[in-house]
Design an enzyme around this catalytic site. Structure first.
Site: not given
Length: 170
Positions: A43-45, A47
Site C-alpha cells: 500500500k505504498c506509493g 508499490t
C-alpha cells in the site's frame, strides 16, 4: 539478543529466514547467485513501479543466476498491514511475482531481522544505517557480500547495469 551493532557474519549465505509458511529457508541455497533483497509493501506509493520493475528484472535475469528476495514489512506508515500470505498473494496475482516473497520482517528497531542487521551493517544509508522507507534494495554478489544499497526512489530498472556487472555480463 540485544540491539548490538556487532554482526559476525560475513555473508548473507550464513542466514536462515522464514518463508510465508514459517518454514526455514537457508540462504546458502543462493550461493553463486546475485541477489536483490527488498523490503516490500502493498500500500505504498512506490508499490506499482517497484513490483512491476522487479518482475521485469526477475524475468530478464532469472536464468542467468539472479534472484530477488522480497521481505514484506509493515514498519512504514503500516503500508503492509496483512499477513505474509496476503502479501505474497498480492505480489503474485497483481504483479506476476515469481520470486520468493518471504515472512514479514522488521527492518529497523530492537527486533530487526538478523539478515537486515547484516545488510544494514554492510551498506549504511544516507546519514545512518536505518532503512528509511519501503522498497530499499540491497544488491548482493555471488559470494553473499552486499555490493550496493539503493533507496526507495531508485527504480529497479535503473540498476540493470549493476546487476549485469555482478552477474559478470559487463
Amino acid at each position: 539478543m540485544g540491539a548490538s551493532k556487532s554482526v559476525p557474519q560475513k555473508s548473507i549465505h550464513e542466514f536462515t529466514v522464514k518463508d510465508i509458511k514459517r518454514e526455514d529457508v537457508d540462504l546458502s541455497i543462493y550461493k553463486g547467485k546475485v541477489l536483490l533483497v527488498v523490503n516490500v509493501a502493498s500500500k505504498c506509493g512506490f508499490t506499482s513501479t517497484n513490483y512491476t520493475q522487479l518482475t521485469q528484472l526477475y524475468n530478464q535475469y532469472k536464468d542467468k543466476g539472479f534472484e530477488i528476495l522480497a521481505f514484506p514489512c509493515n514498519q512504514f506508515m503500516k503500508q503492509e498491514p496483512g499477513t505474509s500470505e496476503e502479501a505474497q498473494e498480492f505480489a503474485c496475482t497483481r504483479f506476476n511475482a515469481e520470486y520468493p516473497i518471504l515472512q514479514k520482517v522488521r527492518v529497523n528497531g530492537p527486533n530487526v531481522a538478523p539478515v537486515y542487521k547484516f545488510l544494514k551493517a554492510s551498506k549504511g544509508g544516507f546519514c545512518s544505517s536505518s532503512i528509511k522507507w519501503n522498497f530499499t534494495k540491497f544488491l548482493v554478489d555471488k559470494e553473499g557480500k552486499v555490493i550496493q544499497r539503493y533507496g526507495s526512489t531508485t527504480p529497479p530498472l535503473s540498476i540493470k547495469a549493476d546487476i549485469e556487472k555482478a552477474l559478470g555480463e559487463n
